[in-house]
Design a protein around this motif. Sequence first.
Motif, PDB file in Angstrom:
ATOM      1  N   LYS A 111      44.806  47.918  39.943  1.00 45.86           N
ATOM      2  CA  LYS A 111      43.346  47.982  39.875  1.00 45.86           C
ATOM      3  C   LYS A 111      42.725  46.750  40.531  1.00 45.86           C
ATOM      4  CE  LYS A 111      40.693  49.387  36.044  1.00 45.86           C
ATOM      5  NZ  LYS A 111      40.281  49.052  34.675  1.00 45.86           N
ATOM      6  N   ILE A 112      41.629  46.956  41.230  1.00 48.39           N
ATOM      7  CA  ILE A 112      40.890  45.833  41.820  1.00 48.39           C
ATOM      8  C   ILE A 112      39.980  45.247  40.739  1.00 48.39           C
ATOM      9  CG2 ILE A 112      39.226  45.120  43.597  1.00 48.39           C
ATOM     10  CD1 ILE A 112      40.309  47.400  45.346  1.00 48.39           C
ATOM     11  N   ILE A 113      40.175  43.975  40.444  1.00 50.61           N
ATOM     12  CA  ILE A 113      39.433  43.299  39.371  1.00 50.61           C
ATOM     13  C   ILE A 113      38.182  42.624  39.935  1.00 50.61           C
ATOM     14  CG2 ILE A 113      39.605  41.479  37.591  1.00 50.61           C
ATOM     15  CD1 ILE A 113      41.437  43.887  37.122  1.00 50.61           C
ATOM     16  N   ARG A 162      40.941  40.566  44.189  1.00 51.51           N
ATOM     17  CA  ARG A 162      41.905  40.160  43.165  1.00 51.51           C
ATOM     18  C   ARG A 162      42.350  41.455  42.499  1.00 51.51           C
ATOM     19  NH1 ARG A 162      41.655  37.758  38.066  1.00 51.51           N
ATOM     20  NH2 ARG A 162      39.387  37.951  37.934  1.00 51.51           N
ATOM     21  N   ILE A 163      43.667  41.677  42.468  1.00 51.94           N
ATOM     22  CA  ILE A 163      44.165  42.946  41.931  1.00 51.94           C
ATOM     23  C   ILE A 163      45.187  42.712  40.825  1.00 51.94           C
ATOM     24  CG2 ILE A 163      43.800  44.202  44.092  1.00 51.94           C
ATOM     25  CD1 ILE A 163      46.778  43.970  44.660  1.00 51.94           C
ATOM     26  N   GLU A 164      45.299  43.699  39.952  1.00 54.19           N
ATOM     27  CA  GLU A 164      46.305  43.649  38.885  1.00 54.19           C
ATOM     28  C   GLU A 164      47.688  43.837  39.493  1.00 54.19           C
ATOM     29  OE1 GLU A 164      45.387  46.760  36.162  1.00 54.19           O
ATOM     30  OE2 GLU A 164      43.939  45.537  35.042  1.00 54.19           O
ATOM     31  N   ILE A 181      49.896  36.720  50.226  1.00 53.32           N
ATOM     32  CA  ILE A 181      49.298  36.474  48.914  1.00 53.32           C
ATOM     33  C   ILE A 181      48.569  35.127  49.003  1.00 53.32           C
ATOM     34  CG2 ILE A 181      49.755  36.197  46.444  1.00 53.32           C
ATOM     35  CD1 ILE A 181      52.487  37.636  46.990  1.00 53.32           C
ATOM     36  N   ALA A 182      47.247  35.164  48.759  1.00 52.58           N
ATOM     37  CA  ALA A 182      46.471  33.935  48.887  1.00 52.58           C
ATOM     38  C   ALA A 182      46.528  33.117  47.600  1.00 52.58           C
ATOM     39  CB  ALA A 182      45.023  34.259  49.244  1.00 52.58           C
ATOM     40  N   ASP A 183      46.682  33.800  46.479  1.00 49.14           N
ATOM     41  CA  ASP A 183      46.694  33.090  45.203  1.00 49.14           C
ATOM     42  C   ASP A 183      47.209  34.040  44.129  1.00 49.14           C
ATOM     43  OD1 ASP A 183      46.371  31.055  43.428  1.00 49.14           O
ATOM     44  OD2 ASP A 183      44.184  30.897  43.630  1.00 49.14           O
ATOM     45  N   GLN A 201      46.569  35.947  33.879  1.00 50.10           N
ATOM     46  CA  GLN A 201      45.744  37.155  33.965  1.00 50.10           C
ATOM     47  C   GLN A 201      46.518  38.329  34.562  1.00 50.10           C
ATOM     48  OE1 GLN A 201      41.887  37.301  34.412  1.00 50.10           O
ATOM     49  NE2 GLN A 201      41.597  35.402  33.283  1.00 50.10           N
ATOM     50  N   GLY A 202      47.690  38.025  35.143  1.00 45.23           N
ATOM     51  CA  GLY A 202      48.474  39.086  35.773  1.00 45.23           C
ATOM     52  C   GLY A 202      47.840  39.607  37.043  1.00 45.23           C
ATOM     53  N   THR A 203      47.210  38.720  37.798  1.00 48.52           N
ATOM     54  CA  THR A 203      46.563  39.177  39.038  1.00 48.52           C
ATOM     55  C   THR A 203      47.035  38.367  40.246  1.00 48.52           C
ATOM     56  OG1 THR A 203      44.701  37.651  38.773  1.00 48.52           O
ATOM     57  CG2 THR A 203      44.443  39.864  37.842  1.00 48.52           C
ATOM     58  N   ILE A 204      46.919  38.995  41.406  1.00 50.25           N
ATOM     59  CA  ILE A 204      47.140  38.283  42.663  1.00 50.25           C
ATOM     60  C   ILE A 204      45.891  38.430  43.527  1.00 50.25           C
ATOM     61  CG2 ILE A 204      49.661  38.484  42.705  1.00 50.25           C
ATOM     62  CD1 ILE A 204      49.301  40.804  44.724  1.00 50.25           C
ATOM     63  N   THR A 205      45.699  37.463  44.416  1.00 57.83           N
ATOM     64  CA  THR A 205      44.530  37.498  45.294  1.00 57.83           C
ATOM     65  C   THR A 205      44.981  37.738  46.728  1.00 57.83           C
ATOM     66  OG1 THR A 205      43.393  35.963  43.843  1.00 57.83           O
ATOM     67  CG2 THR A 205      42.524  36.173  46.076  1.00 57.83           C
TER      68      THR A 205
END
Lengths: 287, 495
Positions: free
Chosen positions: A3-5, A18-20, A50-52, A57-61
């Motif tokens: 999911k896109i957060i 930022r996505i799950e 992957i930028a971050d 939170q379990g997310t990647i940017t």
Amino acid sequence: MNKIIEKVQLAENVYKIRIEAPLIAEERKPGQFVIVQITTDYAERIPLTIADADPGQGTITLIFQVVGKTTHNLALLNKGDIIENVLGPLGRPTHIEKSGTVVCIGGGIGIAPLHPIVKALKQAGNKVIIILGARTKELLILEQEMKAVADQLIICTDDGSYGRKALVTEPLKELCEQNPKPDKVFAIGPAIMMKFCAETTRAFAVPTVVSLNTIMVDGTGMCGGCRVSVGGKTKFVCVDGPEFDGHQVDFDNMMLRLKAYQNFEHKAYEDCRLENEIAKKTGGESI
Amino acid sequence: MSYLPPEELRAQAKQLYIQLKGKQLTNKERMHIPLQDMPSQAPDTRIKNMEEVTCGYSKEQAYVEAMRCLQCKKAPCVAGCPVRIDIPGFIKAITEENFQKAIDIIKKDSLLPAICGRVCPQEVQCQAPCTLGKALKDVEKAVSIGRLERFVADWEREQGKVSVPAVAKSTGKRVAIVGSGPAGITVAADVRRHGHEVVIFEAFHKTGGVMVYGIPEFRLPKAIVQAEVDLLKKMGVTIKTNFLVGRTRNLIKLLKQDGFDAIFIGTGAGLPKFMHIEGENLVGVFSANEYLTRANLMKAYDRERSHTPIFHSRKVAVFGGGNVAMDAARMAQRLGAEVVNVIYRRTEKEMPARAEEVAHAKEEGIVFHLLKNAQRILGDEQGRVKGIECLSYELGEPDDSGRRRPVPIKGSESYVDVDTVIVSIGNDSNPLIKQTTEGLEINKWGNILVDENCKTSLDGVYAGGDIVLGAATVILAMGQGRTAAGAISARLEAR
């Protein structure tokens, strides 16, 4: 199902999402990338760095630039939308060590993958000099984030609208001419920029790491579409890279290979852009 | 052999069926029953579509073909089958027209008959030692065991009679399977039957491994692979796609932190080999893996809907003589190439491809250059392929593989005009799991070392299929899967 957060536009045609992806967030290290496919059945698989990541939170940017049909479609997604398939983290992580003075060069969208590397280099105790290059002021991304970690930040634009009116190789050459010269250089950006950065440092024998972004399908070594010639040997960017010794990479061949599907891609992008324009004008749903 | 349309083959078989039905035949009479050809789409039709080339036997054809079997006592066919299917047994059941019994016999030893019936190289396995073939002095006249296997497997599926295998009471033990190809699917089904929890980790977004990314629709319909995967799900197997063991999570963590009691590695041989000749990185040179993955998995053949590009080729050269080379060549033709050349450095006799695939490729107009090998690929000023330079070969003394070694003939250079080269000379083993799993032993080719139970150097970790064997076949992968599954279940039950 990812999911896109959060979604933010950073510049014209440049987006941050930022996505799950909890497992990837936990494992990923600077220098690694993911393969993204918006939907399972007919969508394309594309590599994005992957930028971050935020393991808590379990997310990647991911930061991407709209360059073709798939990135165009990705940019149409919004907060709450789903990206069906995200595979990663892929590639070998950046080798982070204390070298002394490190010059990090980011060009255009290449600034995004450079950011985590810069942070890690700084944390490892290096003096970090950052050179950022963009075509024009509006296209420059992550300036504040880079400023926060840099010992020295040099900004260049092609048109002189911000910072120095120069190519990134100009300040790079000046730094190499200083005594002591830099101990290491990282360059991430368009192939042509990385090529000339490597050419610049070659004369000074400064070790130069480049991060390559080639055509890929699976990202696990299975297809070999990403192969590049490094020191006369064929290497796979997805499993042997994405980072290589810039002095050994055959950039000319890599640039030719990047254009393999150019006609197809250009047409697909145009078709899809037009469809969306028409949809907007007629008030219909965009695809 | 000239092409006959399916209706004609079926009509002929119907006549024979009426004549033969219920008769007690002598071996001599059985030997005179004509071999039943596999009905197939007409060559000029099928090169314009992606649908399966072969149509399968009719009931009467299956009966007639099954009547050819001599039911010989020593059944050399069984020894020729890597998983030792009771071949005379299931064929006898077909002559009794008890197809349920036939499929039940096969399923005792093989989990994927609809797939193996289509992709096994029967002529070098079960059909090679067939007594009938020997008596008729032609291996191609052996009983068509593979076609019969496919017939009963398809019959079961089409009748909707595929039952979900019974799963024993939960043992609370957990097994991780890395890769969802034929080896992984086999282990998953076998281990699950014993009541263990099973999770399959697949790197791609779809399950099936080489059966979905490699083997084209026209040879193995994806619906058949999907049916096998659906069956696993109905048995309660969990499948996690987009999960690359070694990167998304490493194997040791699965074992030590995630509570898996055993792991099976069935990752296949996913690292394409190249020839290391001049020009191999030109634009227009692809590994067969890449070409076929774009076409199959990413559906690039559907140019209207797929977002994945594939090269528009006019003249293609495929290097290699295996099944994958045939698949790539025939795919290129279906994608619109005008001329497709297969370049192979030995003769047709040494080709590792199934005889049926070579025959089909020829019918479809693929041009074979035998005893030839490319020595460099030539490019134009834009770095795109414009042709290949080949050398002619002759066969010398046998090499380690037992095949006669091809020796280049000096000064025999020739040129083939092409815009695309597809390299299909096999795969090396993918180094990722080895790189990220401390203590896992491999041989000098990068294949994982296992004992006779498919157990690796690590406790609780098993491996099978191409990652152990090097590039092999679906049935061999399945055979190893069965061995590993047996060892895993034995280990878990002993604890």
